[in-house]
Design a protein around this motif. Structure first.
Motif, PDB file in Angstrom:
ATOM      1  N   SER A  87      -3.386  -5.637  -6.212  1.00  0.00           N
ATOM      2  CA  SER A  87      -3.222  -6.787  -5.313  1.00  0.00           C
ATOM      3  C   SER A  87      -2.111  -6.501  -4.306  1.00  0.00           C
ATOM      4  O   SER A  87      -1.398  -5.503  -4.415  1.00  0.00           O
ATOM      5  N   ASP A  88      -1.968  -7.396  -3.361  1.00  0.00           N
ATOM      6  CA  ASP A  88      -0.855  -7.393  -2.396  1.00  0.00           C
ATOM      7  C   ASP A  88      -0.710  -6.077  -1.647  1.00  0.00           C
ATOM      8  O   ASP A  88       0.401  -5.577  -1.440  1.00  0.00           O
ATOM      9  N   ALA A 124       5.322   3.157  -0.539  1.00  0.00           N
ATOM     10  CA  ALA A 124       5.135   4.543  -0.077  1.00  0.00           C
ATOM     11  C   ALA A 124       6.462   5.131   0.387  1.00  0.00           C
ATOM     12  O   ALA A 124       7.316   4.411   0.885  1.00  0.00           O
ATOM     13  N   PRO A 125       6.658   6.408   0.193  1.00  0.00           N
ATOM     14  CA  PRO A 125       5.662   7.331  -0.331  1.00  0.00           C
ATOM     15  C   PRO A 125       5.728   7.542  -1.838  1.00  0.00           C
ATOM     16  O   PRO A 125       4.767   8.004  -2.435  1.00  0.00           O
ATOM     17  N   ASP A 126       6.837   7.180  -2.488  1.00  0.00           N
ATOM     18  CA  ASP A 126       6.990   7.596  -3.893  1.00  0.00           C
ATOM     19  C   ASP A 126       7.904   6.690  -4.701  1.00  0.00           C
ATOM     20  O   ASP A 126       8.638   7.153  -5.560  1.00  0.00           O
ATOM     21  N   ARG A 127       7.858   5.387  -4.427  1.00  0.00           N
ATOM     22  CA  ARG A 127       8.736   4.453  -5.148  1.00  0.00           C
ATOM     23  C   ARG A 127       7.908   3.506  -6.008  1.00  0.00           C
ATOM     24  O   ARG A 127       6.962   2.893  -5.523  1.00  0.00           O
ATOM     25  N   TYR A 128       8.323   3.391  -7.279  1.00  0.00           N
ATOM     26  CA  TYR A 128       7.615   2.548  -8.230  1.00  0.00           C
ATOM     27  C   TYR A 128       8.615   1.692  -9.002  1.00  0.00           C
ATOM     28  O   TYR A 128       9.707   2.148  -9.318  1.00  0.00           O
ATOM     29  N   LEU A 184      -4.599   5.501  -1.175  1.00  0.00           N
ATOM     30  CA  LEU A 184      -3.549   6.494  -0.959  1.00  0.00           C
ATOM     31  C   LEU A 184      -2.777   6.238   0.334  1.00  0.00           C
ATOM     32  O   LEU A 184      -1.613   6.601   0.441  1.00  0.00           O
ATOM     33  N   ALA A 185      -3.415   5.604   1.301  1.00  0.00           N
ATOM     34  CA  ALA A 185      -2.763   5.317   2.584  1.00  0.00           C
ATOM     35  C   ALA A 185      -1.982   3.996   2.565  1.00  0.00           C
ATOM     36  O   ALA A 185      -1.218   3.728   3.488  1.00  0.00           O
ATOM     37  N   ALA A 186      -2.153   3.191   1.518  1.00  0.00           N
ATOM     38  CA  ALA A 186      -1.472   1.894   1.451  1.00  0.00           C
ATOM     39  C   ALA A 186       0.042   2.087   1.453  1.00  0.00           C
ATOM     40  O   ALA A 186       0.565   2.985   0.797  1.00  0.00           O
ATOM     41  N   LYS A 187       0.721   1.222   2.172  1.00  0.00           N
ATOM     42  CA  LYS A 187       2.186   1.277   2.240  1.00  0.00           C
ATOM     43  C   LYS A 187       2.821   0.668   0.997  1.00  0.00           C
ATOM     44  O   LYS A 187       3.926   1.019   0.618  1.00  0.00           O
ATOM     45  N   SER A 188       2.117  -0.270   0.366  1.00  0.00           N
ATOM     46  CA  SER A 188       2.627  -0.896  -0.858  1.00  0.00           C
ATOM     47  C   SER A 188       1.482  -1.627  -1.555  1.00  0.00           C
ATOM     48  O   SER A 188       0.451  -1.917  -0.945  1.00  0.00           O
ATOM     49  N   PHE A 189       1.688  -1.903  -2.838  1.00  0.00           N
ATOM     50  CA  PHE A 189       0.754  -2.733  -3.599  1.00  0.00           C
ATOM     51  C   PHE A 189       1.386  -3.106  -4.929  1.00  0.00           C
ATOM     52  O   PHE A 189       2.428  -2.584  -5.321  1.00  0.00           O
TER      53      PHE A 189
END
Length: 186
Positions: free
Chosen positions: A174-175, A58-62, A33-38
C-alpha cells in the motif's frame, strides 16, 4: 500522414492491452522496483497472524516491525534494532536479507510461465490475479494481484517450503510513492 500518426499513437496506447500475462507481471514488478516508497504487511495465511510490517524508501531504506519482535531500521547493509528504547547496530549485512520485498531476480526469470487467474479485488481495489512458479531464490507457487488502476502489485501470496516447513505468506502492499514515509539513519 495524419492518419498514420494517429494509428501509431492508437497502437502505442493499446499496446498494454495486448500484453500477455508474463509481460503484465514483469511490468508490475518493474513498477514496484521503481517505486520511491511503499508500505507492506506480511501475514501467515494459514493462521491469519500478521508477521511483520514494513516501510520502504528508495533506494535502500527499510523500517521493519516484527509481529512480536523489536523494530529494525535498515539503510543499505547497515541495520539497527530498537532494544527497549536503545538502538543497537547489528553486525549482519541486513540489506541482502530484506531484499525479498524488492526481488529484482523476478525480472530476470525468462522461463517464467504466468497464467491469468481472472479479476478480483484487494482491499476493495479492483485487480487482476496471476499465478506462476518461482524457482529462485527458492521454489514457490505464487499468486499476484495487480491493481487495475496503477499496474502495481497489491498483494502476493507465496506458498512453499520455508525453513523446513510448508507455509503460505501474504504480502499486501500500500501507499506507493507516499512522501510521508521517511526513514532516517539513526
Amino acid at each position: 500522414m495524419h492518419r498514420i500518426a494517429m494509428s501509431i499513437l492508437a497502437l502505442a496506447v493499446a499496446g498494454s492491452a495486448w500484453a500477455g500475462p508474463k509481460e503484465t507481471v514483469h511490468d508490475a514488478y518493474a513498477k514496484l522496483l521503481a517505486a520511491k516508497s511503499f508500505r507492506a504487511t506480511v501475514t501467515d495465511v494459514k493462521n491469519g497472524e500478521q508477521l511483520s510490517e514494513l516501510e520502504f524508501v528508495a533506494p535502500d531504506r527499510y523500517r521493519l516491525r516484527s509481529g512480536k519482535g523489536p523494530e529494525t531500521i535498515i539503510v543499505g547493509d547497515d541495520a539497527w534494532m530498537n532494544m527497549n528504547g536503545q538502538l543497537m547496530k547489528l553486525p549482519i549485512p541486513a540489506g541482502k536479507l530484506i531484499g525479498q520485498y524488492r526481488n529484482e531476480a523476478m525480472l530476470r526469470q525468462s522461463d517464467l510461465s504466468v497464467t491469468s487467474l481472472g479479476t478480483d479485488s484487494v482491499g476493495g481495489k479492483p485487480a487482476h490475479k496471476y499465478g506462476y512458479t518461482l524457482t529462485e531464490p527458492m521454489k514457490a507457487e505464487v499468486k499476484l494481484w495487480i491493481g487495475d488502476r496503477n499496474g502495481l502489485p497489491l498483494q502476493i501470496e507465496s506458498q512453499g517450503n520455508f525453513m523446513g516447513r510448508a507455509s503460505t505468506a501474504r504480502i499486501r502492499y500500500s501507499d506507493f510513492n507516499d512522501p510521508s514515509i521517511a526513514i532516517d539513519v539513526p
